[in-house]
Design an enzyme around this catalytic site. Structure first.
Site, PDB file in Angstrom:
ATOM      1  N   ASP A 226       0.813  -1.212   0.000  1.00 44.51           N
ATOM      2  CA  ASP A 226       0.000   0.000   0.000  1.00 44.51           C
ATOM      3  C   ASP A 226       0.852   1.270   0.000  1.00 44.51           C
ATOM      4  O   ASP A 226       1.870   1.338   0.699  1.00 44.51           O
ATOM      5  CB  ASP A 226      -0.876  -0.027   1.261  1.00 44.51           C
ATOM      6  CG  ASP A 226      -1.708   1.220   1.422  1.00 44.51           C
ATOM      7  OD1 ASP A 226      -2.622   1.419   0.614  1.00 44.51           O
ATOM      8  OD2 ASP A 226      -1.428   2.013   2.353  1.00 44.51           O
ATOM      9  N   GLU A 300       1.343  -0.412  -4.926  1.00 44.39           N
ATOM     10  CA  GLU A 300       0.410   0.669  -5.209  1.00 44.39           C
ATOM     11  C   GLU A 300       1.117   2.003  -5.098  1.00 44.39           C
ATOM     12  O   GLU A 300       1.601   2.371  -4.036  1.00 44.39           O
ATOM     13  CB  GLU A 300      -0.751   0.674  -4.211  1.00 44.39           C
ATOM     14  CG  GLU A 300      -1.740   1.779  -4.518  1.00 44.39           C
ATOM     15  CD  GLU A 300      -2.279   2.523  -3.310  1.00 44.39           C
ATOM     16  OE1 GLU A 300      -3.414   2.995  -3.402  1.00 44.39           O
ATOM     17  OE2 GLU A 300      -1.575   2.645  -2.298  1.00 44.39           O
TER      18      GLU A 300
HETATM   19  C1  NAG Z   1      -5.854   1.825  -3.200  1.00 41.90           C
HETATM   20  C2  NAG Z   1      -5.451   1.857  -1.769  1.00 41.90           C
HETATM   21  O1  NAG Z   1      -5.307   0.834  -1.154  1.00 41.90           O
HETATM   22  N1  NAG Z   1      -5.273   3.023  -1.204  1.00 41.90           N
HETATM   23  C3  NAG Z   1      -4.891   3.182   0.165  1.00 41.90           C
HETATM   24  C4  NAG Z   1      -3.614   3.934   0.199  1.00 41.90           C
HETATM   25  O2  NAG Z   1      -3.199   4.124   1.496  1.00 41.90           O
HETATM   26  C5  NAG Z   1      -4.085   4.849   2.278  1.00 41.90           C
HETATM   27  C6  NAG Z   1      -3.469   4.941   3.632  1.00 41.90           C
HETATM   28  O3  NAG Z   1      -2.990   3.685   4.054  1.00 41.90           O
HETATM   29  C7  NAG Z   1      -5.466   4.202   2.317  1.00 41.90           C
HETATM   30  O4  NAG Z   1      -6.378   5.077   2.923  1.00 41.90           O
HETATM   31  C8  NAG Z   1      -5.932   3.925   0.928  1.00 41.90           C
HETATM   32  O5  NAG Z   1      -7.133   3.196   0.945  1.00 41.90           O
END
Ligand code: NAG
Ligand code: NAG
Ligand code: CA
Ligand code: CA
Length: 581
Positions: A226, A300
């Site tokens: 993440d 991500e």
């Molecule tokens: C797509 C995804 O998983 N986004 C996450 C990115 O990180 C933030 C903080 O950990 C999350 O709020 C998001 O959902």
């Protein structure tokens, strides 16, 4: 004389090698669909209105039936849920609303039986402010204070304490929060309850490595990492020991509290982050060598394409097999024409290293649903693109039936990204609740998701007709199209075949996959306009083709034969054809 004899033999050997190389044994993740489950919203087994692990276990057959080979679970770890699990208090424990470690083992066993791999969500950038580490830091424990990023504030002209610099949180407002206990501000790139970890501390790196080892040891097939590009912040020693302000982005459509107001040159995409990912890959490979199960890393990071492909590796250093490709979310949508789609598709294929796989993502728990962004008429067409392009297809739960964003009133809004706007009118633009509403299984109470009187988010309207059960029973449905596409993906032209694409006019995007004498053509009409299409613009495409899969609004049936130089296409039609040779 001799040479003449030897030559045919050599040729045969070479050809043999070519075929063998192309048809190398693919790893499970190279030929799977990866299905993202947002656990709070998939299936609730105990009637508390919140999805859980037992719920997922009970619905694994659905994953099998649609033809996905792996599930990626959004975080299931112990969390106070300020950011619904992306704020982890204990990386080694299952959050009680989701169940127990036994429930997880059961899920893993059942998934193994069905040959479904499980990928977990690693959230390495931060912990919850309720983690033992942060609590110890607040208690003054030096070891743990250094697990996080602390800075002195600045005293302004009026004698008031202000944050150390202008950095902004992804969820609006300063990225710094003062704590009396330490007498300093800590950094949180996301919500206040998510203090950033200090990756310049080797102990933090070791902690995260151990967490990865713990779950890989258990048999999970990999991690989706993440917010990876927020991992490292700039090295402040290069700036006299103070973190520098970030420059303004120059965007005039956002207010100064908004994350987009700044250009994040010091808090994102730092070089050290890529090397961390390469180190993690080594750990993954250790386990793959140990037990033979190939472990996959998906990263991500919303970043430029040049930065996204850096996660694949550098020289001999290997990184993530799947740096998520968000181009079909960020670059295109309902208003896009065929050329826009072609450009968005070709972008990742052009920039990725030749020996790596592409991947295709059209939705997740942070983005308005694919059916809402592209329009419900394009659900089958977009699924054709995601599942038949070369590379790994990723499906966010519900895309297989064309689920749309739900309506969530201001009173029912729980996502911090929505709540933090403090704006009962415009919160919808920021809230991620609409794409997180419960999965629609059937026409019964709460769409079959839960027996509770109130679910954690309301079920989307229209579930009585838009659900798995209805689509299973229907003669034509998104679900059936999806299943056909999942089957088709297993054919060699889609596993090993080459690819090219054309914008045949303003609205019709088409691509070709071919291998070993077989050619498939995939067409998506992005508009509600009828056309007669000439597919002979593709090289070596002449004669006739037969329909293999057609979208639900298509008047064509499987097996119908058409002249490829004059193919009638109706509005929003999606088609897969096979060239007759
Ligand atoms: C797509 C995804 O998983 N986004 C996450 C990115 O990180 C933030 C903080 O950990 C999350 O709020 C998001 O959902
Ligand atoms: C954690 O942060 C939240 C705000 O997101 C706050 O309400 C809560 O009190 C904090 N908890 C601790 C233990 O600091
Ligand atoms: Ca539950
Ligand atoms: Ca960070």
């Amino acid at each position: 004389m001799r040479a003449v004899y030897v030559l045919p033999f050599l040729v045969a050997v070479c050809l043999g090698n070519v075929v063998k190389q192309q048809e190398r044994e693919l790893e499970w993740w190279e030929k799977s669909i990866i299905y993202q489950i947002y656990p709070r919203s998939f299936a609730d087994s105990d009637g508390d209105g919140i999805g859980d692990l037992k719920g997922i276990t009970s619905k694994l057959e659905h994953i099998k039936e649609i033809g996905a080979g792996a599930i990626w679970l959004s975080p299931i770890f112990q969390s106070p849920m300020y950011d619904f699990g992306y704020d982890i208090a204990d990386f080694y424990a299952i959050h009680d609303e989701f169940g127990t470690m036994e429930d997880f083992d059961e899920l893993l066993n059942k998934a193994n039986e069905l040959d479904i791999k499980i990928v977990l969500d690693l959230v390495p950038n931060h912990t919850s402010n309720e983690s033992v580490w942060f609590q110890e830091a607040l208690n003054g424990n030096e070891k743990y204070i250094d697990y996080f990023i602390w800075e002195d504030g600045i005293i302004d002209e009026d004698g008031n304490r202000q944050p150390p610099n202008n950095w902004l949180s992804n969820f609006r407002g300063s990225a710094w929060e003062f704590r009396e206990e330490v007498g300093k501000y800590y950094l949180h790139q996301f919500v206040v309850g998510q203090p950033d970890l200090n990756y310049r501390n080797p102990d933090v790196i070791e902690e995260m490595n151990n967490i990865i080892r713990f779950w890989l040891e258990k048999g999970v097939a990999g991690f989706r990492v993440d917010a990876v590009n927020s991992l490292f912040e700039v090295d402040k020693s290069l700036f006299g020991g103070k973190y520098p302000d970030e420059p303004l982005s120059g965007r005039t459509d956002v207010d100064p509290e908004s994350y987009e107001y700044l250009d994040h040159i010091y808090t994102k995409d730092q070089d050290e982050t890529y090397y961390m990912v390469y180190k993690w890959r080594d750990i993954f490979d250790e386990y793959t060598e140990k037990d033979g199960l190939s472990r996959v890393m998906m990263t991500e990071g919303y970043a430029t394409i040049q930065n996204v492909v850096r996660y694949f590796g550098e020289g001999d250093l290997k990184g993530a097999q799947m740096p998520f490709n968000f181009d079909l979310i960020t670059d295109v949508g309902a208003s896009s024409g065929a050329a826009d789609i072609k450009r968005a598709v070709d972008k990742f294929l052009t920039y990725k290293p030749v020996n790596e796989n592409a991947n295709w993502v059209v939705g997740n728990h942070d983005q308005s649903r694919m059916a809402t962004r592209y329009g419900s008429s394009l659900v089958d067409g977009i699924n054709m693109i995601v599942l038949l392009l070369p590379g790994v297809g990723v499906t966010y739960m519900g895309e297989e039936i064309g689920m749309v964003d739900g309506y969530v009133s201001w009173e029912d809004t729980v996502d911090p990204a929505g709540c933090n706007t403090n704006d009962p009118i415009n919160y919808v633009k920021s809230s991620r609740d609409p794409e997180r509403t419960p999965f629609q299984w059937n026409s019964e109470k709460n769409a079959g998701f839960s027996s509770a009187d109130k679910t954690w988010l309301p079920v989307a309207e229209g579930y009585e007709t838009l659900n798995v059960e209805v689509q299973k029973a229907a003669e034509k449905s998104h679900l059936k199209v999806y299943q056909n596409l999942a089957n088709l993906r297993m054919e060699r032209p889609f596993r090993y075949g080459r690819y090219d694409s054309l914008a045949l006019n303003n609205d019709v995007f088409a691509f070709r996959r071919w291998y070993d004498g077989e050619t498939y053509l995939v067409l998506v009409n992005m508009r509600d306009v009828d056309y007669t299409i000439d597919l002979t613009y593709f090289e070596n495409v002449i004669g006739e083709a037969s329909v293999v899969v057609s979208s639900i609004q298509s008047p064509k049936s499987q097996g119908d034969v058409f002249d490829v130089s004059a193919l009638p296409v109706v509005g929003y039609e999606g088609l897969v054809l096979k060239l007759i040779v």
